[in-house]
Design an enzyme around this catalytic site. Sequence first.
Site, PDB file in Angstrom:
ATOM      1  N   GLY A   1      32.118  18.572  19.495  1.00  0.00           N
ATOM      2  CA  GLY A   1      33.168  17.879  20.230  1.00  0.00           C
ATOM      3  C   GLY A   1      34.542  18.473  19.968  1.00  0.00           C
ATOM      4  O   GLY A   1      34.701  19.416  19.191  1.00  0.00           O
TER       5      GLY A   1
ATOM      6  N   VAL B   1      44.703  12.984  21.073  1.00  0.00           N
ATOM      7  CA  VAL B   1      44.701  14.400  20.721  1.00  0.00           C
ATOM      8  C   VAL B   1      44.962  15.221  21.974  1.00  0.00           C
ATOM      9  O   VAL B   1      44.192  15.156  22.933  1.00  0.00           O
ATOM     10  CB  VAL B   1      43.366  14.810  20.081  1.00  0.00           C
ATOM     11  CG1 VAL B   1      43.383  16.281  19.753  1.00  0.00           C
ATOM     12  CG2 VAL B   1      43.107  13.987  18.832  1.00  0.00           C
TER      13      VAL B   1
ATOM     14  N   GLU C   1      23.043  20.306  23.085  1.00  0.00           N
ATOM     15  CA  GLU C   1      22.557  21.649  22.740  1.00  0.00           C
ATOM     16  C   GLU C   1      23.578  22.726  23.094  1.00  0.00           C
ATOM     17  O   GLU C   1      23.829  23.647  22.302  1.00  0.00           O
ATOM     18  CB  GLU C   1      21.247  21.926  23.481  1.00  0.00           C
ATOM     19  CG  GLU C   1      20.660  23.310  23.175  1.00  0.00           C
ATOM     20  CD  GLU C   1      19.449  23.625  24.036  1.00  0.00           C
ATOM     21  OE1 GLU C   1      18.664  24.500  23.642  1.00  0.00           O
ATOM     22  OE2 GLU C   1      19.312  23.010  25.108  1.00  0.00           O
TER      23      GLU C   1
ATOM     24  N   LYS D   1      42.916   3.213  18.782  1.00  0.00           N
ATOM     25  CA  LYS D   1      42.390   2.182  19.678  1.00  0.00           C
ATOM     26  C   LYS D   1      41.582   1.124  18.927  1.00  0.00           C
ATOM     27  O   LYS D   1      41.196   0.102  19.502  1.00  0.00           O
ATOM     28  CB  LYS D   1      41.552   2.823  20.779  1.00  0.00           C
ATOM     29  CG  LYS D   1      42.381   3.671  21.738  1.00  0.00           C
ATOM     30  CD  LYS D   1      41.521   4.358  22.771  1.00  0.00           C
ATOM     31  CE  LYS D   1      42.388   5.123  23.761  1.00  0.00           C
ATOM     32  NZ  LYS D   1      43.197   6.183  23.151  1.00  0.00           N
TER      33      LYS D   1
END
Length: 623
Positions: free
Chosen positions: A291, A452, A316, A413
């Site tokens: 990620g 971000v 994957e 959050k």
Amino acid sequence: MIRILKSLFYAKRYNKRIITITYDIFAVAFSLYAANALRLGTWDFSLGIQEYASIVLTTFITILVFAKLGMYRAILRYIMLPAIGHIVLAVVSSAVILALSSFFFHSFVPRSVPMIYALLAIVTLGAPRVLIKTVYYYYYRRKKPNVFVYGAGATGRELAYALIHGQEYHPVVILDDDKTKVGQIIFGLRVHHSSEFDRLQALYEPVKLLMAINNIKIGARLRLLNKVQSWPIEVQSVPSVEDIAAGKARLTEIRDLDIVDLLGRPPVEPNKALIAKNITDKSILVTGAGGSIGSEMCRQIVLQGPKLIILFELNEHNLYQIEREISATVKHRKLDCIVVSALGSVQNKNRVKKLIENFKIETIYHAAAYKHVPIVEDNIVEGIRNNVFGTLMVAEAAIESGVENFTLISTDKAVRPTNIMGASKRMAELVLQALADKQSSTTFTMVRFGNVLGSSGSVVPLFREQIRKGGPVTVTHPDIIRYFMIIPEAAQLVIQAGAMGMNGQVFVLDMGQPVKILDLAKRMINLMGVTEKITEQGIESDGDIEIIFTGLRPGEKLYEELLIGENVEGTDHPKIMTAAEDKLSWNEMDIILKELDICCHDYDYECIKRILLEAPTGYMPKI
């Protein structure tokens, strides 16, 4: 003439060399003959065998010197002043050989002939090369759009040189704020003061302004960006010297402005000792390694010299990409680190536990999570399973396997959440706080930070795509604000906070002032060289990009918060804080988790929301 030159440009390299050598042989021979003719005052004179021997030797030596100097490896269209120097050197050598050969062969060569020959040869050998370069430069530059270069320093000079010989852009002006550099000529380009931008833009009509300033402090760079964002031109930058030196980029890779330029504040500098504490010479596991945050965590971790790093990822393709990148970094930097790529879900406790035990993991960074607010709002059970129970499974596997440190990547959050995603992350924090009180073998820390910039789902890539398509740029609400970080900054914060060894604590970053999303959108529009289209009383302005407001999405708040309580304390890091917040005992948490598991199994959404409301998550859904 142009047609002949074009056919020469696109001929094969071998054929070009044959043509060039053949021409040089005839040019040297002609220069020798013409030198004698000029000296004798007639073109009608006879040559004996001695004279022919002297001419052949001189020609052969000249061509040999040219070859040794690399003149037949040079590309004619790119030839520069050093090549002219090589021509002069070769011709002088040739003239000396002519004088010596005439002496040894007893040929009739008057003393002034070598000097006349040298002058003629410089013209006959050098002029065609200069002509080819000049024609190429002036003919082909018309096909390249004009650009301005900002910065007359080393980076600016190298960029100007690269662009002149490249195929994409034609630099016409170099701008700089240093008055001592104004008026200098760099590769034929005059340096102008930045205050002349308006006049120069009207004259040259550039398509872009290329920032070639990387060696200044962040504050000065931000002030510079604030100035140029008002100019009606697209602003881009070149890679930093560090990236070029490390082989990560080439000088001619023109990029959009760095995310930090859009942030509007300097990034927080890391504490090197804290970053290295839980990583150097240790075995590391990163969940969600593919990620946005997880991949940056891996980049930062591998630079600190771990013994081993496991990249744990469900997707994957993402795993393949990050494994290639990290392995390349290890190879390039010659690091002594084993890289292991592992497919799997954080909800599979046995899979995680086996990895921890087999590779003797000492530190875990848990970045795996579903984080997109609207998607989790529409997929409540999957969000709870992954964010809450996935965290529980990895945490229990860590305790049972004797992992020393476990750090959770949380979010702002989670503070008084109005959506399921935020509530699930707050519940994950509560789980780890309860486990921290239950045992002491594994140290649990949680790091909470804002949005971000540049991550998947971030507004920056969305706005950039919308602007390139001609708009409109979509903002949910004119007053919506967010705290922002750049991805490396967030990853470094996570690592540092996790090294502070405060079991069960939630850490937050002093992120300065929040950013208004509307202001960020306007800043990006200006820096991409277009203007905002404003509609007032039904009348549209002459701008390019319209900003429209789409309304808050389900579960979205106008203002994000970082702290729940007011009891804030500092830490060893000046930009990291911690606060005492409500938490539950493990027995209380265990009861909630068992009931939540049943609700998820039954896909009972109302039951899930009720549990989140009753637990100390601060969940306040919007009706």
